[in-house]
Write a protein that holds these residues in place. Structure first.
Motif, PDB file in Angstrom:
ATOM      1  N   TYR A 258      33.816  40.249  28.386  1.00 13.03           N
ATOM      2  CA  TYR A 258      34.259  39.689  27.256  1.00 13.03           C
ATOM      3  C   TYR A 258      35.747  39.928  26.773  1.00 13.03           C
ATOM      4  N   GLY A 259      36.496  38.990  26.487  1.00 15.32           N
ATOM      5  CA  GLY A 259      37.982  39.422  25.977  1.00 15.32           C
ATOM      6  C   GLY A 259      38.813  38.014  25.731  1.00 15.32           C
ATOM      7  N   ALA A 260      39.355  38.403  24.534  1.00 15.00           N
ATOM      8  CA  ALA A 260      40.308  37.140  24.137  1.00 15.00           C
ATOM      9  C   ALA A 260      41.436  36.897  25.064  1.00 15.00           C
ATOM     10  N   TYR A 261      42.171  35.824  24.949  1.00 15.70           N
ATOM     11  CA  TYR A 261      43.366  35.573  25.791  1.00 15.70           C
ATOM     12  C   TYR A 261      43.340  36.250  27.296  1.00 15.70           C
ATOM     13  N   THR A 262      42.379  35.714  28.116  1.00 19.69           N
ATOM     14  CA  THR A 262      42.002  36.108  29.310  1.00 19.69           C
ATOM     15  C   THR A 262      43.074  35.433  30.442  1.00 19.69           C
ATOM     16  N   PRO A 263      43.914  36.314  30.918  1.00 20.90           N
ATOM     17  CA  PRO A 263      44.883  35.959  31.932  1.00 20.90           C
ATOM     18  C   PRO A 263      44.709  35.382  33.205  1.00 20.90           C
ATOM     19  N   PRO A 264      45.099  34.840  34.125  1.00 20.97           N
ATOM     20  CA  PRO A 264      44.732  34.399  35.539  1.00 20.97           C
ATOM     21  C   PRO A 264      44.214  35.546  36.272  1.00 20.97           C
ATOM     22  N   LYS A 265      45.204  36.945  36.179  1.00 21.48           N
ATOM     23  CA  LYS A 265      44.759  37.963  36.990  1.00 21.48           C
ATOM     24  C   LYS A 265      43.569  38.623  36.718  1.00 21.48           C
ATOM     25  N   ALA A 266      43.015  38.363  35.468  1.00 26.45           N
ATOM     26  CA  ALA A 266      41.483  38.713  34.909  1.00 26.45           C
ATOM     27  C   ALA A 266      40.470  37.868  35.450  1.00 26.45           C
ATOM     28  N   ALA A 267      40.996  36.571  35.339  1.00 24.99           N
ATOM     29  CA  ALA A 267      40.027  35.767  35.798  1.00 24.99           C
ATOM     30  C   ALA A 267      39.675  35.686  37.311  1.00 24.99           C
TER      31      ALA A 267
END
Length: 430
Positions: A258-267
């Motif tokens: 879990y993390g706020a402000y998930t960037p595309p590279k994390a998704a």
């Protein structure tokens, strides 16, 4: 000020607080709550845009005031407010607004909330990059966690970031430090007087009464704001090294990230087939932490103390982390889980804790004891108020003793004033 007038506090925030997104915001909110319980009159100002998870400060009785960088309207604002205490949230706010505060309210106590030493975090990040460049396939990262304070100082001392950050600490009357290690580093290596520093750790409002038991929990959890570089690095290390080793031994388990402000590279790392789930922001971090059996926090660099690991203790969730993750958090107390320095050792410890109920329950109890020993708001809150009031009562002597800070204020504030006046004149409509 009349004897019955409430102490007026102005907090200048780098961002608007999002306590459910970052530990830094959570710590700042704890400090604000301490001020409110004291009956102080609190105003929060920030030049930042409001984030999607911003706390509603007005609902708590705190005034919210947007401000602008390089704009003399702040001078009128702070002069009209006439605060008794000004708290700068991160040193960049002292750089931007400190000279304006001194110009308009020279008698206000200037306090810096550091959250962590950014120059220390930056130096450790550089060390990790150099390590990976030399040994990209390394399993053992013990060399990253070994440096003594003198070596940390050597890595920091020649950087512009350290010079800026340490100068801001000197220019303030008091700096709030979350980490005992960082206090030692500042005093013994950088030469700051202990009179300029105050230890103020995380201060959870409530201690746990009961925990979700071992049998009712499942899976692993990792949590943290993706914008924070140490968290993103930990996700990559888990994906590439730690998690595959855990899945080899526990093929049915999952890791929920879990993390706020998930960037595309994390998704893009989301892979249910591997049990690797990237789940964006958690509405209730304590709820998802309480459902997990183990908290994974394989941090290869960072500074301060880690809110996710304190949340794990509050939820009775044993944690597996590195020496930098546990730094300054447990003193002489046993760690509520395991500390390891390599991907293989982290994975082995995580599997052992996940399967061994007796070991897991002992770690949970260590967390409960650690909360009582080191993280009670009813201890640290009054200590903070007492220190601030002592500083206000002895402000003239405190500043006289801090000659270096006065000298730095003189030169920094003059040069910053000229630069700000030039920028404002340049941006003024013709």
């Amino acid at each position: 000020m009349s004897p019955t007038a409430a102490t007026k506090v102005l907090v200048i925030g780098y961002v608007w607080p999002e306590p459910r997104s970052s530990a830094a915001s959570g710590h700042l909110m704890q400090i604000l709550q301490v001020f409110l319980r004291q009956g102080w009159d609190v105003t929060f100002a920030s030049p930042a845009n409001a984030g999607e998870h911003k706390e509603d400060l007005t609902a708590l009785g705190i005034r919210e005031c947007p401000i602008e960088l390089n704009n003399s309207s702040f001078d009128r604002f702070v002069a009209a407010l006439a605060p008794d205490i000004v708290l700068f949230d991160q040193f960049m706010m002292e750089e931007q607004f400190g000279w304006r505060v001194e110009q308009q309210c020279p008698g206000a106590l200037r306090v810096l909330e550091t959250s962590d030493l950014q120059s220390l975090r930056h130096a450790r990040h550089q060390r990790l990059k150099e390590h990976l460049k030399a040994r990209a396939d390394s399993d053992d990262f013990s060399a990253l966690f070994a440096p003594a304070a003198a070596q940390e100082f050597a890595a920091m001392a020649d950087t512009d970031l350290a010079r800026r950050e340490i100068a801001a600490l000197y220019r303030c009357d008091l700096s709030l430090m979350i980490s005992e290690f960082e206090i030692e580093l500042l005093v013994k290596q950088f030469g700051l007087s202990p009179a300029l520093l105050h230890g103020c750790p995380l201060m959870p409002e409530q201690q746990p009464e009961a925990f979700v038991p071992f049998a009712e929990r499942a899976h692993f959890l990792s949590i943290g704001n993706f914008r924070h570089a140490p968290n993103w690095d930990a996700v990559l290390w888990m994906k590439n090294s730690v998690w595959p080793l855990i899945r080899q031994q526990l093929p049915g388990v999952q890791l929920h990230i879990y993390g706020a402000y998930t960037p595309p590279k994390a998704a893009a790392l989301h892979n249910p087939a591997q049990g690797f789930h990237v789940l964006n922001w958690a509405e209730d971090a304590l709820q998802v932490m309480s459902a997990a059996r183990i908290c994974l926090a394989p941090l290869r660099f960072g500074a301060g103390i880690k809110g996710k690991l304190l949340d794990a203790m509050l939820c009775g969730t044993p944690s597996v982390t590195t020496p930098v993750g546990a730094e300054a958090m447990h003193g002489e107390e046993p760690w509520p889980g395991a500390i390891a320095e390599s991907a293989s050792a982290l994975a082995a410890a995580a599997v052992r804790l996940y399967q061994d109920q007796a070991l897991w329950e002992a770690a949970q109890e260590h967390g409960r004891q650690l909360l009582v020993a080191r993280y009670r708001q009813q201890v640290h809150g009054p200590a903070l108020i007492q220190r601030l009031e002592q500083c206000r009562a002895n402000l003239a002597q405190l500043r006289r003793d801090n000659f270096t800070g006065g000298m730095l204020r003189h030169h920094h504030h003059k040069s910053t004033q000229y630069m700000a006046q030039w920028i404002e004149a340049k941006n003024r409509p013709a």
